[in-house]
Scaffold this motif. Structure first.
Motif, PDB file in Angstrom:
ATOM      1  N   THR A  65     -23.541  20.899   9.950  1.00  0.00           N
ATOM      2  CA  THR A  65     -22.553  20.818   8.865  1.00  0.00           C
ATOM      3  C   THR A  65     -22.401  19.386   8.365  1.00  0.00           C
ATOM      4  OG1 THR A  65     -21.339  22.698   9.802  1.00  0.00           O
ATOM      5  CG2 THR A  65     -20.161  21.280   8.248  1.00  0.00           C
ATOM      6  N   ALA A  66     -22.229  18.437   9.295  1.00  0.00           N
ATOM      7  CA  ALA A  66     -22.033  17.038   8.893  1.00  0.00           C
ATOM      8  C   ALA A  66     -23.278  16.469   8.234  1.00  0.00           C
ATOM      9  CB  ALA A  66     -21.646  16.195  10.107  1.00  0.00           C
ATOM     10  N   MET A  67     -24.454  16.884   8.703  1.00  0.00           N
ATOM     11  CA  MET A  67     -25.683  16.396   8.091  1.00  0.00           C
ATOM     12  C   MET A  67     -25.779  16.860   6.640  1.00  0.00           C
ATOM     13  SD  MET A  67     -28.349  14.561   8.456  1.00  0.00           S
ATOM     14  CE  MET A  67     -29.919  14.304   7.624  1.00  0.00           C
ATOM     15  N   GLN A  68     -25.413  18.123   6.384  1.00  0.00           N
ATOM     16  CA  GLN A  68     -25.456  18.636   5.025  1.00  0.00           C
ATOM     17  C   GLN A  68     -24.387  17.991   4.146  1.00  0.00           C
ATOM     18  OE1 GLN A  68     -27.423  20.425   3.241  1.00  0.00           O
ATOM     19  NE2 GLN A  68     -26.076  20.541   1.452  1.00  0.00           N
ATOM     20  N   GLU A  69     -23.198  17.790   4.688  1.00  0.00           N
ATOM     21  CA  GLU A  69     -22.077  17.290   3.888  1.00  0.00           C
ATOM     22  C   GLU A  69     -22.163  15.790   3.614  1.00  0.00           C
ATOM     23  OE1 GLU A  69     -20.013  19.128   2.432  1.00  0.00           O
ATOM     24  OE2 GLU A  69     -20.130  21.040   3.476  1.00  0.00           O
ATOM     25  N   SER A  70     -22.634  15.004   4.567  1.00  0.00           N
ATOM     26  CA  SER A  70     -22.553  13.535   4.405  1.00  0.00           C
ATOM     27  C   SER A  70     -23.761  12.776   4.914  1.00  0.00           C
ATOM     28  CB  SER A  70     -21.317  13.013   5.141  1.00  0.00           C
ATOM     29  OG  SER A  70     -21.475  13.173   6.547  1.00  0.00           O
ATOM     30  N   LYS A  71     -24.759  13.456   5.460  1.00  0.00           N
ATOM     31  CA  LYS A  71     -25.899  12.771   6.100  1.00  0.00           C
ATOM     32  C   LYS A  71     -25.419  11.803   7.187  1.00  0.00           C
ATOM     33  CE  LYS A  71     -28.927  14.722   3.365  1.00  0.00           C
ATOM     34  NZ  LYS A  71     -28.008  15.608   2.654  1.00  0.00           N
ATOM     35  N   PHE A  72     -24.364  12.208   7.890  1.00  0.00           N
ATOM     36  CA  PHE A  72     -23.768  11.426   8.981  1.00  0.00           C
ATOM     37  C   PHE A  72     -23.280  10.049   8.513  1.00  0.00           C
ATOM     38  CE2 PHE A  72     -26.825  14.068  11.615  1.00  0.00           C
ATOM     39  CZ  PHE A  72     -25.853  14.946  12.057  1.00  0.00           C
ATOM     40  N   ARG A  73     -22.818   9.974   7.272  1.00  0.00           N
ATOM     41  CA  ARG A  73     -22.196   8.735   6.770  1.00  0.00           C
ATOM     42  C   ARG A  73     -20.727   9.017   6.477  1.00  0.00           C
ATOM     43  NH1 ARG A  73     -27.196   8.658   3.933  1.00  0.00           N
ATOM     44  NH2 ARG A  73     -28.547   6.933   4.549  1.00  0.00           N
ATOM     45  N   ASN A  74     -19.877   8.108   6.921  1.00  0.00           N
ATOM     46  CA  ASN A  74     -18.439   8.281   6.731  1.00  0.00           C
ATOM     47  C   ASN A  74     -18.084   7.900   5.293  1.00  0.00           C
ATOM     48  OD1 ASN A  74     -16.023   9.128   7.877  1.00  0.00           O
ATOM     49  ND2 ASN A  74     -15.373   7.046   8.343  1.00  0.00           N
ATOM     50  N   TYR A  75     -17.686   8.881   4.500  1.00  0.00           N
ATOM     51  CA  TYR A  75     -17.480   8.693   3.059  1.00  0.00           C
ATOM     52  C   TYR A  75     -16.037   8.324   2.733  1.00  0.00           C
ATOM     53  CZ  TYR A  75     -21.877  10.150   0.884  1.00  0.00           C
ATOM     54  OH  TYR A  75     -23.166  10.205   0.433  1.00  0.00           O
ATOM     55  N   THR A  93     -18.698  29.681   7.271  1.00  0.00           N
ATOM     56  CA  THR A  93     -17.395  30.311   7.466  1.00  0.00           C
ATOM     57  C   THR A  93     -16.291  29.266   7.551  1.00  0.00           C
ATOM     58  OG1 THR A  93     -18.472  32.123   8.663  1.00  0.00           O
ATOM     59  CG2 THR A  93     -16.088  31.908   8.909  1.00  0.00           C
ATOM     60  N   VAL A  94     -16.599  28.127   8.150  1.00  0.00           N
ATOM     61  CA  VAL A  94     -15.602  27.057   8.272  1.00  0.00           C
ATOM     62  C   VAL A  94     -15.487  26.277   6.972  1.00  0.00           C
ATOM     63  CG1 VAL A  94     -14.987  24.931   9.474  1.00  0.00           C
ATOM     64  CG2 VAL A  94     -15.943  26.851  10.749  1.00  0.00           C
ATOM     65  N   GLN A  95     -16.618  25.934   6.365  1.00  0.00           N
ATOM     66  CA  GLN A  95     -16.625  25.026   5.225  1.00  0.00           C
ATOM     67  C   GLN A  95     -16.384  25.726   3.884  1.00  0.00           C
ATOM     68  OE1 GLN A  95     -16.307  22.144   7.120  1.00  0.00           O
ATOM     69  NE2 GLN A  95     -17.439  21.178   5.436  1.00  0.00           N
ATOM     70  N   VAL A  96     -16.774  26.981   3.782  1.00  0.00           N
ATOM     71  CA  VAL A  96     -16.668  27.735   2.526  1.00  0.00           C
ATOM     72  C   VAL A  96     -17.365  26.940   1.406  1.00  0.00           C
ATOM     73  CG1 VAL A  96     -15.151  29.068   1.028  1.00  0.00           C
ATOM     74  CG2 VAL A  96     -14.416  28.537   3.351  1.00  0.00           C
ATOM     75  N   SER A  97     -18.637  26.648   1.616  1.00  0.00           N
ATOM     76  CA  SER A  97     -19.402  25.839   0.679  1.00  0.00           C
ATOM     77  C   SER A  97     -19.946  26.690  -0.461  1.00  0.00           C
ATOM     78  CB  SER A  97     -20.561  25.152   1.411  1.00  0.00           C
ATOM     79  OG  SER A  97     -21.440  24.544   0.507  1.00  0.00           O
ATOM     80  N   ALA A  98     -20.236  26.023  -1.569  1.00  0.00           N
ATOM     81  CA  ALA A  98     -20.867  26.706  -2.702  1.00  0.00           C
ATOM     82  C   ALA A  98     -22.352  26.949  -2.451  1.00  0.00           C
ATOM     83  CB  ALA A  98     -20.684  25.879  -3.969  1.00  0.00           C
ATOM     84  N   PHE A  99     -22.898  26.356  -1.376  1.00  0.00           N
ATOM     85  CA  PHE A  99     -24.315  26.519  -1.022  1.00  0.00           C
ATOM     86  C   PHE A  99     -24.387  26.989   0.431  1.00  0.00           C
ATOM     87  CE2 PHE A  99     -23.851  23.154  -4.157  1.00  0.00           C
ATOM     88  CZ  PHE A  99     -24.648  23.627  -5.188  1.00  0.00           C
TER      89      PHE A  99
END
Length: 357
Positions: free
Chosen positions: A249-259, A330-336
């Motif tokens: 999840t974190a890799m998809q959302e931020s590539k492990f970078r704190n935004y 299920t947790v993130q409810v992403s559009a992808f």
């Protein structure tokens, strides 16, 4: 004689002509001046009238021009205000960084500056004590010399000088003791600083040795954030399946970078490695404070934001038996929803590297 008298005393034809010309010229000039003054008055009246008409015509034109300029400048001023506000927001994290660097520099210099300041204070006190003793002896000798005979003054001065020499010797001995004490204290302070620096280096080396090496093309910083996610899962008592879901999840959302987020000014108050602008999403998991994930401070902390994710995952019935991508969605409810699957192998590689460290 008669001819000479006629030429000298009586006016001749030439003189009469000159007088006539002078009178005519004077009368003509007087008339010309009179006529010129009349025309000057008329010309002045005409000029005044023209300027009055121009003034009456120019005032509405100037007002109209000023209004047009104001209307034209208003959007530019508004755009400049927005640009200044945007630039101020972008410069805010750099200002905070410079402030942090100044604090770090001051804290780093304190162990070196404090002993030097203390030593300087002691030296000043010694100088004041020494010269204070000398000035007291000289003052007493001067007063006695003024109020008594010279011989008595010299005798007392000699006596006081001997006392001053003895006192000075005592002060010198005390100075030697203080100098030795200061040198010993300074040496001890330096040794303590060296021991603290060595301990810090050893701790940092041990920490680096304990951290797993980056895998899958990740940087050291990205790997460190991934480890924080794993350790948050351990603290929550969850197994490696949960770790893999959180890592993908974190890799998809931020590539492990704190935004940080340009729309959330507070996010720049905390450590960040990238900037985003999606609504008010911040952190490794792009969680939104407005959606109830937590405070900005909590979501900008890697371990805390990961704990928020794990707590949400626990509330999903049967997540243990779900594929990684479905549990994450299920947790993130992403559009992808299918985007998380591509990072599952990398998640397990990170877990293997963590377990093998």
């Amino acid at each position: 004689m008669q001819n000479r008298h006629t030429n000298a005393g009586a006016p001749g034809p030439v003189q009469s002509a000159a007088l006539s010309i002078r009178k005519w010229t004077r009368s003509q000039a007087s008339g010309l001046l009179q006529r010129s003054s009349i025309w000057a008055v008329r010309l002045g009246a005409v000029i005044a009238t023209v300027f009055g008409l121009l003034k009456d015509k120019a005032t509405p034109v100037a007002a109209s021009l000023a209004g047009r300029l104001r209307e034209t400048a208003a959007p530019a001023v508004e755009r400049a205000g927005r640009l200044i506000a945007w630039a101020s927001l972008r410069l805010q994290p750099w200002t905070a960084l410079l402030k942090d660097l100044a604090v770090v520099a001051a804290e780093s210099a304190r162990p070196v500056v404090a002993p030097a300041v203390d030593l300087g204070r002691r030296l000043v006190a010694k100088v004041v004590d020494r010269f204070g003793m000398r000035m007291t002896v000289m003052g007493a000798a001067t007063a006695i010399f003024i109020g008594s005979t010279g011989s008595a003054a010299m005798a007392i001065t000699n006596l006081d000088t001997e006392s001053a020499v003895q006192a000075q010797n005592g002060v010198a001995a005390a100075e030697v003791a203080l100098s030795e004490e200061s040198a010993s204290a300074a040496a001890e302070s330096i040794a303590e600083d060296q021991r603290a620096a060595a301990a810090a280096e050893a701790a940092e080396a041990a920490k680096e040795a304990a951290e797993p090496k980056p895998v899958g093309g990740l940087s050291k910083l990205q790997m460190s954030n991934a480890v924080a996610i794993i350790e948050a899962g351990k603290d929550e008592g969850l197994d490696q399946k949960a770790w893999a879901i959180a890592l993908a999840t974190a890799m998809q959302e931020s590539k492990f970078r704190n935004y940080a987020n340009v729309n959330v000014a507070e996010s720049y108050d905390y450590e960040y490695q990238a900037e985003g602008s999606d609504h008010d999403s911040v952190g490794l998991f792009q969680q939104r404070p407005s959606s109830g994930w937590g405070s900005v401070k909590e979501l900008m902390d890697p371990k805390t934001s990961a704990s928020k994710f794990y707590n949400s995952l626990k509330r999903v019935d049967g997540w243990e038996n779900m594929p990684v991508t479905k549990a994450a969605q299920t947790v993130q409810v992403s559009a992808f929803p299918d985007a998380y699957a591509q990072w599952e192998d990398l998640a397990w590689d990170i877990i293997d590297a963590y377990n093998a460290r």
